[in-house]
Design an enzyme around this catalytic site. Sequence first.
Site, short mmCIF file in Angstrom:
data_model
loop_
_atom_site.label_atom_id
_atom_site.label_comp_id
_atom_site.label_asym_id
_atom_site.label_seq_id
_atom_site.Cartn_x
_atom_site.Cartn_y
_atom_site.Cartn_z
N ASN A 244 -82.26 19.36 -10.74
CA ASN A 244 -81.94 18.34 -11.75
C ASN A 244 -82.70 18.64 -13.04
O ASN A 244 -83.83 19.11 -13.02
CB ASN A 244 -82.18 16.91 -11.24
CG ASN A 244 -83.58 16.64 -10.75
OD1 ASN A 244 -84.28 17.53 -10.28
ND2 ASN A 244 -84.01 15.39 -10.84
N ILE A 245 -82.01 18.37 -14.15
CA ILE A 245 -82.56 18.64 -15.48
C ILE A 245 -82.41 17.37 -16.30
O ILE A 245 -81.28 16.99 -16.65
CB ILE A 245 -81.81 19.82 -16.15
CG1 ILE A 245 -81.86 21.07 -15.26
CG2 ILE A 245 -82.40 20.11 -17.53
CD1 ILE A 245 -80.93 22.20 -15.70
N GLU A 246 -83.53 16.69 -16.56
CA GLU A 246 -83.47 15.40 -17.25
C GLU A 246 -83.61 15.56 -18.75
O GLU A 246 -83.84 16.66 -19.27
CB GLU A 246 -84.54 14.47 -16.66
CG GLU A 246 -84.29 14.21 -15.18
CD GLU A 246 -85.18 13.16 -14.56
OE1 GLU A 246 -86.21 12.80 -15.15
OE2 GLU A 246 -84.81 12.69 -13.46
N CYS B 108 -71.36 13.79 -8.92
CA CYS B 108 -71.42 15.11 -8.26
C CYS B 108 -70.33 15.23 -7.19
O CYS B 108 -69.72 16.29 -7.04
CB CYS B 108 -72.79 15.35 -7.65
SG CYS B 108 -74.05 15.63 -8.92
N CYS C 120 -74.79 11.96 -5.82
CA CYS C 120 -74.27 10.81 -6.57
C CYS C 120 -72.75 10.92 -6.69
O CYS C 120 -72.15 11.97 -6.42
CB CYS C 120 -74.91 10.72 -7.95
SG CYS C 120 -74.21 11.85 -9.16
N GLU D 163 -76.96 19.26 -7.97
CA GLU D 163 -75.69 19.74 -7.41
C GLU D 163 -74.78 20.26 -8.52
O GLU D 163 -74.16 21.31 -8.41
CB GLU D 163 -74.96 18.61 -6.68
CG GLU D 163 -75.71 18.05 -5.48
CD GLU D 163 -76.62 16.88 -5.83
OE1 GLU D 163 -77.27 16.91 -6.91
OE2 GLU D 163 -76.70 15.94 -5.03
N CYS E 55 -77.57 16.52 -12.58
CA CYS E 55 -78.06 16.57 -11.21
C CYS E 55 -78.15 18.01 -10.70
O CYS E 55 -77.44 18.90 -11.20
CB CYS E 55 -77.14 15.80 -10.28
SG CYS E 55 -77.14 14.02 -10.50
N1 THU Z 1 -80.31 13.39 -8.77
C1 THU Z 1 -79.84 14.61 -8.39
O1 THU Z 1 -80.18 15.65 -9.00
N2 THU Z 1 -79.02 14.68 -7.32
C2 THU Z 1 -78.70 13.64 -6.52
O2 THU Z 1 -78.02 13.83 -5.52
C3 THU Z 1 -79.18 12.30 -6.84
C4 THU Z 1 -79.93 12.15 -8.11
C5 THU Z 1 -81.27 13.33 -9.88
C6 THU Z 1 -80.78 12.72 -11.16
C7 THU Z 1 -82.09 12.26 -11.78
O3 THU Z 1 -82.67 13.35 -12.46
C8 THU Z 1 -82.97 11.90 -10.60
O4 THU Z 1 -82.39 12.56 -9.49
C9 THU Z 1 -83.07 10.42 -10.33
O5 THU Z 1 -81.83 9.83 -10.23
#
Ligand code: THU
Length: 145
Positions: free
Chosen positions: A50-52, A102, A99, A63, A61
């Site tokens: 994940n890259i915020e 995804c 999520c 995935e 996310c």
């Molecule tokens: N996130 C994912 O990368 N994959 C998931 O299946 C659920 C959520 C990330 C998004 C965000 O950066 C952090 O988790 C919190 O929601």
Amino acid sequence: MNNPKMSEIEIKKLAELALSAREKSYSPYSGFSVGAALLTKSGNIYGGCNIENAAYTPTNCAERTAFFKAVSEGEREFTAIAVAGGAKSAAVKDFCPPCGVCRQVMMEFCHPGEFQIILVQSMENHKIFTLEELLPMGFGPDDIA
Ligand code: THU
């Protein structure tokens, strides 16, 4: 619950790669780090994390990072994805289901009854679902044809 189509060795390899992809997570805002490992039908594996973003909504996310990396390299056919997530700077404690966004991206490129989603809690413990189980009656390319 484990699908007989995937060998235990393949599952372990994907679990290991998802856990190591998680170490690359850029998640300063949620403190929740996620890793994914996506297996193509041709046997290639793409990692993702994940890259915020400070503006929050551009966050990607793990995935989708793995899918977008793979598709941008010309891959179109996929077998399985392993996902591992949890609070940063600690070992994964619980299963991290993908999520809805995804799941929809998976729906674009994967056969819902066949694509395997491996939720990794540890190297010893995982659960496997098909995309159809996690996204029943999903809307996909066939529905818009
Ligand atoms: N996130 C994912 O990368 N994959 C998931 O299946 C659920 C959520 C990330 C998004 C965000 O950066 C952090 O988790 C919190 O929601």
